[in-house]
Write an enzyme that holds these catalytic residues in place. Structure first.
Site, PDB file in Angstrom:
ATOM      1  N   GLU A 113      54.391  41.258  35.397  1.00  0.00           N
ATOM      2  CA  GLU A 113      52.957  41.178  35.109  1.00  0.00           C
ATOM      3  C   GLU A 113      52.215  42.056  36.103  1.00  0.00           C
ATOM      4  O   GLU A 113      52.730  42.340  37.180  1.00  0.00           O
ATOM      5  CB  GLU A 113      52.456  39.738  35.315  1.00  0.00           C
ATOM      6  CG  GLU A 113      53.019  38.772  34.332  1.00  0.00           C
ATOM      7  CD  GLU A 113      52.723  37.313  34.728  1.00  0.00           C
ATOM      8  OE1 GLU A 113      51.741  37.058  35.448  1.00  0.00           O
ATOM      9  OE2 GLU A 113      53.515  36.463  34.309  1.00  0.00           O
ATOM     10  N   LYS A 115      49.411  42.606  38.932  1.00  0.00           N
ATOM     11  CA  LYS A 115      48.827  41.716  39.932  1.00  0.00           C
ATOM     12  C   LYS A 115      47.331  41.994  39.959  1.00  0.00           C
ATOM     13  O   LYS A 115      46.865  42.971  40.545  1.00  0.00           O
ATOM     14  CB  LYS A 115      49.463  41.952  41.303  1.00  0.00           C
ATOM     15  CG  LYS A 115      49.052  40.912  42.324  1.00  0.00           C
ATOM     16  CD  LYS A 115      49.948  40.976  43.547  1.00  0.00           C
ATOM     17  CE  LYS A 115      49.670  39.822  44.496  1.00  0.00           C
ATOM     18  NZ  LYS A 115      48.300  39.753  44.976  1.00  0.00           N
ATOM     19  N   ASP A 117      43.480  41.873  40.761  1.00  0.00           N
ATOM     20  CA  ASP A 117      42.887  41.765  42.087  1.00  0.00           C
ATOM     21  C   ASP A 117      41.513  41.105  42.010  1.00  0.00           C
ATOM     22  O   ASP A 117      40.504  41.761  41.765  1.00  0.00           O
ATOM     23  CB  ASP A 117      42.786  43.168  42.701  1.00  0.00           C
ATOM     24  CG  ASP A 117      42.716  43.095  44.211  1.00  0.00           C
ATOM     25  OD1 ASP A 117      42.906  41.998  44.758  1.00  0.00           O
ATOM     26  OD2 ASP A 117      42.481  44.138  44.836  1.00  0.00           O
ATOM     27  N   TYR A 225      47.752  33.694  34.323  1.00  0.00           N
ATOM     28  CA  TYR A 225      49.112  34.094  34.678  1.00  0.00           C
ATOM     29  C   TYR A 225      50.081  32.933  34.854  1.00  0.00           C
ATOM     30  O   TYR A 225      51.242  33.137  35.143  1.00  0.00           O
ATOM     31  CB  TYR A 225      49.124  34.990  35.917  1.00  0.00           C
ATOM     32  CG  TYR A 225      48.439  34.425  37.143  1.00  0.00           C
ATOM     33  CD1 TYR A 225      48.939  33.300  37.789  1.00  0.00           C
ATOM     34  CD2 TYR A 225      47.303  35.032  37.665  1.00  0.00           C
ATOM     35  CE1 TYR A 225      48.320  32.780  38.904  1.00  0.00           C
ATOM     36  CE2 TYR A 225      46.681  34.523  38.788  1.00  0.00           C
ATOM     37  CZ  TYR A 225      47.193  33.394  39.405  1.00  0.00           C
ATOM     38  OH  TYR A 225      46.585  32.882  40.506  1.00  0.00           O
ATOM     39  N   LYS A 312      53.581  45.294  45.972  1.00  0.00           N
ATOM     40  CA  LYS A 312      52.205  45.788  46.117  1.00  0.00           C
ATOM     41  C   LYS A 312      52.171  47.311  46.229  1.00  0.00           C
ATOM     42  O   LYS A 312      53.006  47.905  46.899  1.00  0.00           O
ATOM     43  CB  LYS A 312      51.564  45.154  47.349  1.00  0.00           C
ATOM     44  CG  LYS A 312      51.523  43.619  47.239  1.00  0.00           C
ATOM     45  CD  LYS A 312      50.178  43.016  47.414  1.00  0.00           C
ATOM     46  CE  LYS A 312      49.648  43.029  48.766  1.00  0.00           C
ATOM     47  NZ  LYS A 312      48.531  42.189  49.036  1.00  0.00           N
ATOM     48  N   CYS A 406      14.245  58.042  63.273  1.00  0.00           N
ATOM     49  CA  CYS A 406      14.369  58.344  61.846  1.00  0.00           C
ATOM     50  C   CYS A 406      14.467  59.857  61.623  1.00  0.00           C
ATOM     51  O   CYS A 406      13.614  60.605  62.107  1.00  0.00           O
ATOM     52  CB  CYS A 406      13.158  57.774  61.108  1.00  0.00           C
ATOM     53  SG  CYS A 406      13.151  58.197  59.356  1.00  0.00           S
ATOM     54  N   CYS A 409      11.029  60.906  59.652  1.00  0.00           N
ATOM     55  CA  CYS A 409       9.666  60.819  60.182  1.00  0.00           C
ATOM     56  C   CYS A 409       9.631  60.668  61.699  1.00  0.00           C
ATOM     57  O   CYS A 409       8.558  60.620  62.294  1.00  0.00           O
ATOM     58  CB  CYS A 409       8.907  59.666  59.519  1.00  0.00           C
ATOM     59  SG  CYS A 409       9.487  58.054  60.056  1.00  0.00           S
ATOM     60  N   CYS A 424      14.195  52.206  59.418  1.00  0.00           N
ATOM     61  CA  CYS A 424      13.008  52.885  59.904  1.00  0.00           C
ATOM     62  C   CYS A 424      11.817  51.989  59.578  1.00  0.00           C
ATOM     63  O   CYS A 424      11.582  51.667  58.419  1.00  0.00           O
ATOM     64  CB  CYS A 424      12.872  54.244  59.215  1.00  0.00           C
ATOM     65  SG  CYS A 424      11.230  54.947  59.434  1.00  0.00           S
ATOM     66  N   CYS A 430       6.758  57.120  56.063  1.00  0.00           N
ATOM     67  CA  CYS A 430       8.045  57.815  56.020  1.00  0.00           C
ATOM     68  C   CYS A 430       8.299  58.293  54.573  1.00  0.00           C
ATOM     69  O   CYS A 430       8.391  57.472  53.653  1.00  0.00           O
ATOM     70  CB  CYS A 430       9.127  56.849  56.491  1.00  0.00           C
ATOM     71  SG  CYS A 430      10.757  57.580  56.522  1.00  0.00           S
TER      72      CYS A 430
HETATM   73  S1  IVH Z   1      51.551  34.068  40.093  1.00  0.00           S
HETATM   74  C1  IVH Z   1      52.974  30.373  42.643  1.00  0.00           C
HETATM   75  N1  IVH Z   1      50.763  36.190  38.813  1.00  0.00           N
HETATM   76  O1  IVH Z   1      48.088  36.795  43.643  1.00  0.00           O
HETATM   77  C2  IVH Z   1      52.307  31.678  42.679  1.00  0.00           C
HETATM   78  N2  IVH Z   1      49.609  35.589  40.816  1.00  0.00           N
HETATM   79  O2  IVH Z   1      49.517  35.746  46.432  1.00  0.00           O
HETATM   80  C3  IVH Z   1      51.552  31.913  41.463  1.00  0.00           C
HETATM   81  N3  IVH Z   1      47.736  37.072  41.337  1.00  0.00           N
HETATM   82  O3  IVH Z   1      46.730  33.806  44.597  1.00  0.00           O
HETATM   83  C4  IVH Z   1      50.928  33.223  41.441  1.00  0.00           C
HETATM   84  N4  IVH Z   1      47.961  38.405  39.601  1.00  0.00           N
HETATM   85  O4  IVH Z   1      45.610  34.856  42.676  1.00  0.00           O
HETATM   86  C5  IVH Z   1      50.558  35.403  39.894  1.00  0.00           C
HETATM   87  N5  IVH Z   1      50.137  38.023  37.540  1.00  0.00           N
HETATM   88  C6  IVH Z   1      49.951  37.240  38.599  1.00  0.00           C
HETATM   89  C7  IVH Z   1      48.924  37.477  39.526  1.00  0.00           C
HETATM   90  C8  IVH Z   1      48.787  36.632  40.634  1.00  0.00           C
HETATM   91  C9  IVH Z   1      47.254  38.148  40.693  1.00  0.00           C
HETATM   92  C10 IVH Z   1      47.198  36.548  42.603  1.00  0.00           C
HETATM   93  C11 IVH Z   1      46.985  35.072  42.607  1.00  0.00           C
HETATM   94  C12 IVH Z   1      47.622  34.531  43.848  1.00  0.00           C
HETATM   95  C13 IVH Z   1      48.036  35.760  44.572  1.00  0.00           C
HETATM   96  C14 IVH Z   1      49.423  35.561  45.106  1.00  0.00           C
END
Ligand code: IVH
Length: 669
Positions: A113, A115, A117, A225, A312, A406, A409, A424, A430
């Site tokens: 999946e 991740k 943000d 997720y 990451k 500034c 001015c 300022c 200004c």
């Molecule tokens: S699974 C038991 N899947 O990443 C752990 N987390 O450090 C369940 N996050 O706090 C997390 N995308 O907010 C999972 N596809 C994804 C995610 C995801 C983002 C975030 C989540 C969690 C942090 C993990």
């Protein structure tokens, strides 16, 4: 490293991690990149592994960070919210696979999946109804932000299809799509407010606001997720996610089952290079064991599941040279340092400038003239300098100094205790502040005065015709025609538009005044509490801060604005020229009949125009939304309603109401 050295280093790292946790989770203002943070945490974890008797119970490696805040009710998580172990190295993904297959004694299928943000959220549904939405908090207990989460349209308030378990916990990530983030910041900058630094912090901050109405105005989204419950529909994580989609959650199509490590690596590499094409931010990929039985067999460490790992991505960085630093003065007088750089390619564009935010940031970087710097582009619109290569610094390099007066001015700059920015104070003389205020006043969302662009405003200012916003109402067609480049017709249009602006609603006038920190939303909020400018001007500090989402900073700014005789004079003149300084009868709420209802308008109407219907909905407490979803309460439909909307409404079983019935419901017959 001997034991004594290890002890000292561990203590230092613990303090650093704790400080960064606080900046990240509590203040929502991370000072270092995730990559740098993870390096520190990893160094700490590695040292503790090497010297196990130096590991203490208070080590940050033993818990996840906390985002708990005092203002919300705390709720205990039924299932603790753990974090993921993460890595930047492909090799460690292979190690993870070895651990998993070693423990189970066979190969397994994974699910990859993205991740996402943003900020994690735990949603509990009872009998298909959203019961609570809780932040991660310290992993055991989180903040109850249900009322805020209810405003997020992609989170169902009621599940669809009736095959859901009686009690269901769904975990996901609340985030701000890039386009929404861009629009939000554009607005803030225009209002003289500080732009949000990135979508992640904005999403995390928004979900903790006290006023759900403000949350509703920010286009948050949520991807799911994880599904938890005593009775889950399937034994495969992937199948449960598909089921969640049927129940009405958003589950991205990018989720993919992967047979073995080659497919996992393909997925990682694909999204590492394609992530910029996504309309939202990701910071990596999450790899999970697909079978729930296998997940249970693998179990958990104190911090994270053994059946998942996050890979990451490193933020894209470029190295370049700092040529000089400019100091820009905004409409509210805030002075922002901007770095001029040797042009360098970064993530598809050529970067020549980068923001330095404020003096503290320059100090933090210990920036010197002609330094070789690293720049990064996250979700931010403007790239930022994240580090300096001191090895490449000349011996005689001079530190970058913040200016004392500034650049426009010459006034000595000021800095308020507790505030990051210099400003300022010469608001009324200004030039960029004067012009900025006029430009803001005439802008579309403020008084919406057509025909006056930046150039014409500059012309009017330089010719001495307009020195403040009230002067706009003294303009005559003849003056304008005499100005270079302005023909008869443009002059006529401008005067017409200025005249029309006198009837702009009170909240727009409040916004147009350009009070620091009073953006469009705050202006609306103030107009809903004070029905005239005089009432607002009379309000004291306590009256102001008692309004949800009006904090000290906004209250002080409003008090400061009205304490200036200059501002009061401008207001009096605007009033004299006929600008609307109070809530019109028609703007006052008529009823609360439509409170909490999301209504879509579609088709052609005979009794009122669309704009009027929109206003009627708002006056009666409802919300006008543009697209049909499971959260839509009903559709106000005219002739030739859009076929896509009709089909969606019929599929979701949403009522379609004609205009006569709608008006009857509001007793408007
Ligand atoms: S699974 C038991 N899947 O990443 C752990 N987390 O450090 C369940 N996050 O706090 C997390 N995308 O907010 C999972 N596809 C994804 C995610 C995801 C983002 C975030 C989540 C969690 C942090 C993990």
């Amino acid at each position: 490293m001997n034991k004594k050295e290890a002890h000292d280093r561990i203590e230092q790292l613990k303090k650093e991690v704790n400080d960064h946790n606080y900046n990240y989770y509590v203040l929502n203002k991370p000072q270092i990149s995730d990559f740098q943070y993870d390096l520190i945490l990893k160094e700490l974890a590695d040292l503790e592994e090497k010297f196990p008797d130096l590991r203490s119970d208070d080590s940050p490696t033993r818990r996840v960070g906390s985002d708990l805040t005092r203002e919300f009710r705390q709720l205990k998580h039924k299932y603790p919210m753990l974090s993921l172990s993460n890595t930047y190295s492909e090799e460690e993904i292979y190690d993870f696979n070895k651990r998993v297959t070693g423990a189970l004694g066979r190969e397994v299928e994974y699910v990859c999946e993205l991740k996402y943000d943003g900020a994690s959220i735990s949603l509990t549904y009872r009998d298909g109804l959203l019961e609570s939405a809780v932040t991660r908090g310290d992993g055991e207990t989180g903040d109850d932000v249900t009322n805020n989460v209810r405003t997020i349209r992609s989170i169902p308030l009621r599940l669809r299809n009736y095959d859901y378990p009686a009690e269901l916990t769904v975990r996901g990530e609340i985030f701000l799509p890039l386009e929404g983030f861009r629009r939000l910041n554009e607005e803030l900058v225009k209002n003289g407010e500080q732009a949000f630094s990135n979508p992640r912090n904005t999403a995390a901050g928004t979900i903790k606001l006290q006023d759900p109405a403000i949350v509703a105005g920010r286009p948050l989204d949520c991807y799911i997720y994880n599904i938890l419950g005593e009775t889950l529909p399937h034994n495969k994580h992937y199948d449960n996610l598909q089921k969640a989609r049927e129940w009405g959650f958003r589950v991205p199509r990018e989720v993919s089952p992967c047979k073995g490590m080659p497919e996992v690596m393909d997925y990682i590499n694909h999204w590492d290079s394609k992530r910029k094409s996504l309309p939202f931010e990701i910071d990596g990929v999450v790899i999970k064991v697909n079978s729930i039985d296998d997940q249970e067999k693998l179990g958990y460490t104190a911090r994270s599941p053994r059946w998942a790992i996050a890979y990451k991505f490193k933020a894209e960085q470029a190295k370049t040279k700092l040529h000089s630093v400019d100091f820009q003065v905004g409409r509210t007088g805030t002075v922002t340092p901007v770095a001029n750089l040797e042009p360098v390619a970064l993530a598809g564009t050529v970067v020549k400038r980068a923001t330095l935010h404020n003096e503290a940031q320059i100090k933090l970087l210990n920036l010197h003239m002609n330094d070789t710097v690293f720049i990064e582009k996250g979700g931010e619109i403007i790239p930022k300098i994240v580090g300096v290569d001191i090895n490449e610094r000349a011996n005689d390099a001079k530190p970058v100094e913040f200016i004392a007066s500034c650049p426009e001015c010459g006034s000595p700059l000021r800095k308020l205790p507790g505030e990051a920015n210099h400003y300022c104070p010469n608001n009324y003389e200004c030039p960029p502040q004067i012009k900025g205020r006029i430009e803001h006043f005439i802008s579309r969302k403020a008084m919406d005065i057509d025909g006056l662009g930046e150039e014409t405003t500059d012309l009017l200012y330089r010719s001495g015709l307009v020195n403040d916003i009230a002067d706009l109402y003294t303009l005559k067609k003849e003056f304008l025609v005499d100005l270079e480049r302005l023909g008869e017709k443009s002059a006529f249009n401008i005067i017409n538009s200025i005249e029309k602006s006198k009837s702009a609603p009170f909240n727009r006038v409040l916004y147009a005044l350009g009070i620091r920190f009073v953006g469009e939303t705050v202006a609306k909020l103030l107009a809903s509490q004070f029905s005239s400018i005089d009432e607002l001007a009379r309000a004291g500090y306590d009256d102001l801060v008692s309004i949800p989402d009006i904090g000290e900073k906004i209250a002080d700014s409003i008090l400061n604005y009205f304490s200036s005789p200059n501002n009061r004079k401008v207001i009096e003149r605007l009033r004299k020229y006929g600008v609307n300084m109070e809530l019109r009868e028609s703007q006052k709420k008529e009823s609360a009949i439509l409170e909490g209802k999301s209504i879509v308008i579609s088709g052609e109407f005979t009794r009122h125009g669309r704009k009027e219907y929109r206003q009627i909905i708002e006056e009666n407490g409802g919300k006008n939304v543009s697209s049909v979803s499971s959260n839509t309460s009903f559709i106000l439909a005219g002739k030739n309603m859009g076929p896509v909307k009709r089909e969606r409404a019929e599929k979701l079983g949403i009522e379609i109401m004609g205009e006569d019935d709608f008006l009857k419901m509001l007793n408007k017959e």
